[in-house]
Design a protein around this motif. Structure first.
Motif, PDB file in Angstrom:
ATOM      1  N   THR A 132       0.859  -1.185   0.000  1.00 42.04           N
ATOM      2  CA  THR A 132       0.000   0.000   0.000  1.00 42.04           C
ATOM      3  C   THR A 132       0.895   1.234   0.000  1.00 42.04           C
ATOM      4  O   THR A 132       2.047   1.189   0.464  1.00 42.04           O
ATOM      5  CB  THR A 132      -0.924   0.041   1.232  1.00 42.04           C
ATOM      6  OG1 THR A 132      -0.120   0.159   2.424  1.00 42.04           O
ATOM      7  CG2 THR A 132      -1.783  -1.208   1.308  1.00 42.04           C
ATOM      8  N   ASN A 155      -2.191  -0.752  -5.935  1.00 41.08           N
ATOM      9  CA  ASN A 155      -3.397  -0.780  -6.762  1.00 41.08           C
ATOM     10  C   ASN A 155      -4.336   0.376  -6.448  1.00 41.08           C
ATOM     11  O   ASN A 155      -4.399   0.855  -5.307  1.00 41.08           O
ATOM     12  CB  ASN A 155      -4.142  -2.102  -6.548  1.00 41.08           C
ATOM     13  CG  ASN A 155      -3.378  -3.293  -7.087  1.00 41.08           C
ATOM     14  OD1 ASN A 155      -3.063  -3.357  -8.268  1.00 41.08           O
ATOM     15  ND2 ASN A 155      -3.056  -4.246  -6.222  1.00 41.08           N
ATOM     16  N   ASN A 156      -5.077   0.776  -7.471  1.00 45.22           N
ATOM     17  CA  ASN A 156      -6.154   1.765  -7.328  1.00 45.22           C
ATOM     18  C   ASN A 156      -5.680   3.022  -6.606  1.00 45.22           C
ATOM     19  O   ASN A 156      -6.174   3.388  -5.539  1.00 45.22           O
ATOM     20  CB  ASN A 156      -7.344   1.140  -6.590  1.00 45.22           C
ATOM     21  CG  ASN A 156      -7.881  -0.071  -7.328  1.00 45.22           C
ATOM     22  OD1 ASN A 156      -8.041  -0.060  -8.544  1.00 45.22           O
ATOM     23  ND2 ASN A 156      -8.146  -1.146  -6.591  1.00 45.22           N
ATOM     24  N   VAL A 157      -4.706   3.698  -7.213  1.00 42.58           N
ATOM     25  CA  VAL A 157      -4.146   4.897  -6.603  1.00 42.58           C
ATOM     26  C   VAL A 157      -4.644   6.140  -7.331  1.00 42.58           C
ATOM     27  O   VAL A 157      -5.124   6.071  -8.469  1.00 42.58           O
ATOM     28  CB  VAL A 157      -2.603   4.870  -6.611  1.00 42.58           C
ATOM     29  CG1 VAL A 157      -2.077   3.648  -5.895  1.00 42.58           C
ATOM     30  CG2 VAL A 157      -2.056   4.930  -8.033  1.00 42.58           C
ATOM     31  N   GLN A 158      -4.519   7.240  -6.653  1.00 44.49           N
ATOM     32  CA  GLN A 158      -4.903   8.527  -7.232  1.00 44.49           C
ATOM     33  C   GLN A 158      -3.719   9.478  -7.123  1.00 44.49           C
ATOM     34  O   GLN A 158      -3.027   9.508  -6.110  1.00 44.49           O
ATOM     35  CB  GLN A 158      -6.110   9.103  -6.505  1.00 44.49           C
ATOM     36  CG  GLN A 158      -6.685  10.353  -7.171  1.00 44.49           C
ATOM     37  CD  GLN A 158      -7.973  10.807  -6.497  1.00 44.49           C
ATOM     38  OE1 GLN A 158      -7.952  11.221  -5.345  1.00 44.49           O
ATOM     39  NE2 GLN A 158      -9.080  10.709  -7.214  1.00 44.49           N
ATOM     40  N   ASP A 173      -3.393   5.423  -2.243  1.00 39.84           N
ATOM     41  CA  ASP A 173      -4.503   4.478  -2.426  1.00 39.84           C
ATOM     42  C   ASP A 173      -5.507   4.615  -1.289  1.00 39.84           C
ATOM     43  O   ASP A 173      -6.365   3.760  -1.085  1.00 39.84           O
ATOM     44  CB  ASP A 173      -3.991   3.035  -2.516  1.00 39.84           C
ATOM     45  CG  ASP A 173      -3.198   2.610  -1.280  1.00 39.84           C
ATOM     46  OD1 ASP A 173      -3.151   3.376  -0.287  1.00 39.84           O
ATOM     47  OD2 ASP A 173      -2.605   1.510  -1.304  1.00 39.84           O
ATOM     48  N   SER A 200      -6.884   8.869 -11.671  1.00 42.55           N
ATOM     49  CA  SER A 200      -6.825   7.545 -11.053  1.00 42.55           C
ATOM     50  C   SER A 200      -5.952   6.617 -11.888  1.00 42.55           C
ATOM     51  O   SER A 200      -5.990   6.659 -13.122  1.00 42.55           O
ATOM     52  CB  SER A 200      -8.229   6.946 -10.926  1.00 42.55           C
ATOM     53  OG  SER A 200      -9.017   7.724 -10.037  1.00 42.55           O
ATOM     54  N   ARG A 202      -4.924   2.529 -12.207  1.00 40.97           N
ATOM     55  CA  ARG A 202      -5.358   1.192 -11.794  1.00 40.97           C
ATOM     56  C   ARG A 202      -4.257   0.443 -11.049  1.00 40.97           C
ATOM     57  O   ARG A 202      -4.500  -0.162 -10.005  1.00 40.97           O
ATOM     58  CB  ARG A 202      -5.784   0.401 -13.042  1.00 40.97           C
ATOM     59  CG  ARG A 202      -6.137  -1.054 -12.792  1.00 40.97           C
ATOM     60  CD  ARG A 202      -7.438  -1.197 -12.026  1.00 40.97           C
ATOM     61  NE  ARG A 202      -7.781  -2.595 -11.868  1.00 40.97           N
ATOM     62  CZ  ARG A 202      -7.314  -3.390 -10.914  1.00 40.97           C
ATOM     63  NH1 ARG A 202      -6.451  -2.912 -10.027  1.00 40.97           N
ATOM     64  NH2 ARG A 202      -7.680  -4.659 -10.834  1.00 40.97           N
ATOM     65  N   GLN A 203      -3.043   0.477 -11.552  1.00 38.23           N
ATOM     66  CA  GLN A 203      -1.973  -0.290 -10.929  1.00 38.23           C
ATOM     67  C   GLN A 203      -0.608   0.296 -11.286  1.00 38.23           C
ATOM     68  O   GLN A 203      -0.388   0.711 -12.427  1.00 38.23           O
ATOM     69  CB  GLN A 203      -2.033  -1.757 -11.370  1.00 38.23           C
ATOM     70  CG  GLN A 203      -1.028  -2.674 -10.658  1.00 38.23           C
ATOM     71  CD  GLN A 203      -1.176  -4.110 -11.118  1.00 38.23           C
ATOM     72  OE1 GLN A 203      -0.624  -4.493 -12.143  1.00 38.23           O
ATOM     73  NE2 GLN A 203      -1.939  -4.898 -10.380  1.00 38.23           N
ATOM     74  N   SER A 228      -6.006   2.462 -16.597  1.00 39.46           N
ATOM     75  CA  SER A 228      -7.411   2.068 -16.409  1.00 39.46           C
ATOM     76  C   SER A 228      -7.610   0.675 -16.968  1.00 39.46           C
ATOM     77  O   SER A 228      -6.733   0.098 -17.605  1.00 39.46           O
ATOM     78  CB  SER A 228      -8.340   3.060 -17.112  1.00 39.46           C
ATOM     79  OG  SER A 228      -8.062   3.078 -18.502  1.00 39.46           O
TER      80      SER A 228
END
Length: 245
Positions: A132, A155-158, A173, A200, A202-203, A228
């Motif tokens: 994370t 994963n799924n970070v901004q 994340d 955003s 995705r990975q 994405s």
């Protein structure tokens, strides 16, 4: 009558001690977590022999880790100086044995002043640690140090900030912020118009480094960033928890 002298047999030769087995990056890196932040390795200044699997190659060194599957404290940056020499032929997935000196460079544990490098085998698949952004963080902490030198995936970070003058981008994340860096891949150029706060991703996969007061993730190629969509082959759910030996 003449006397006879009995000569003693020569002493047996002294056997040379067996060569020392290779150390691990874990042995060099690990120390019991304390209330402080980054702590120097107890092996600083020592010449060591270390085996590791190459996880990334930069223009002035490479990253390696104890096993193809990433685990806490098992990563290491090997500084070789820019271009040529020890970097010729280096490739992700090689198992190498390095004889070098342990150095603490501005709180980054590294191997430098290489004496020898031997390629033992090649073609190993490298599996990142699913971590994370908060566990990696920015501040010099024991949790961040456990990820130093490792191949990781978040994963799924901004994106939380615009790129600064050094190409550093804040990402989270939701667990806390770390940095996305451009040391190997020019991430700002790769992301283009998407390298803006609020985007955003995705990975992200990359190797973790500590520099200029912050931990940061360095993607190795464009394939390490999925903006994405569905990730075709996500890595297994490896825990990012820090554990004692």
């Amino acid at each position: 009558p003449p006397t006879t002298t009995v000569e003693s047999p020569p002493p047996p030769p002294i056997a040379s001690p067996p060569p020392a087995p290779p150390m691990t990056s874990y042995q060099i890196n690990y120390h019991a977590p304390s209330s402080g932040g980054c702590e120097s390795s107890t092996y600083v200044g020592a010449t060591v022999k270390v085996r590791g699997y190459v996880s990334a190659v930069d223009n002035n060194g490479f990253y390696m880790q104890d096993n193809p599957t990433s685990a806490a404290y098992q990563g290491m940056w090997v500084y070789t100086t820019s271009g040529g020499g020890w970097l010729i032929g280096r490739a992700v997935g090689q198992l190498v044995e390095v004889v070098a000196v342990v150095e603490e460079y501005w709180d980054l544990t590294e191997l430098k002043d290489l004496i020898s490098l031997t390629v033992i085998s090649s073609g190993h698949a490298m599996v990142p640690l699913v971590a994370t952004t908060g566990a990696i963080g920015t501040a010099c902490t024991a949790s961040g140090e456990a990820h130093e030198g490792l191949l990781v995936t978040v994963n799924n970070v901004q994106i939380t900030s615009e790129p600064n003058q050094y190409g550093e981008i804040g990402i989270t994340d939701g667990t806390g912020e770390t940095q996305l860096e451009d040391g190997i891949l020019n991430t700002v150029l790769h992301l283009g118009a998407q390298a803006v706060a609020g985007t955003s991703i995705r990975q992200i996969t990359g190797v973790v480094r500590y520099a200029f007061g912050s931990f940061e993730i360095h993607p190795r190629s464009a394939a390490d960033i999925t903006v994405s969509g569905v990730v075709a082959s996500p890595p297994p759910p490896t825990s990012s928890a820090v554990s004692s030996p």
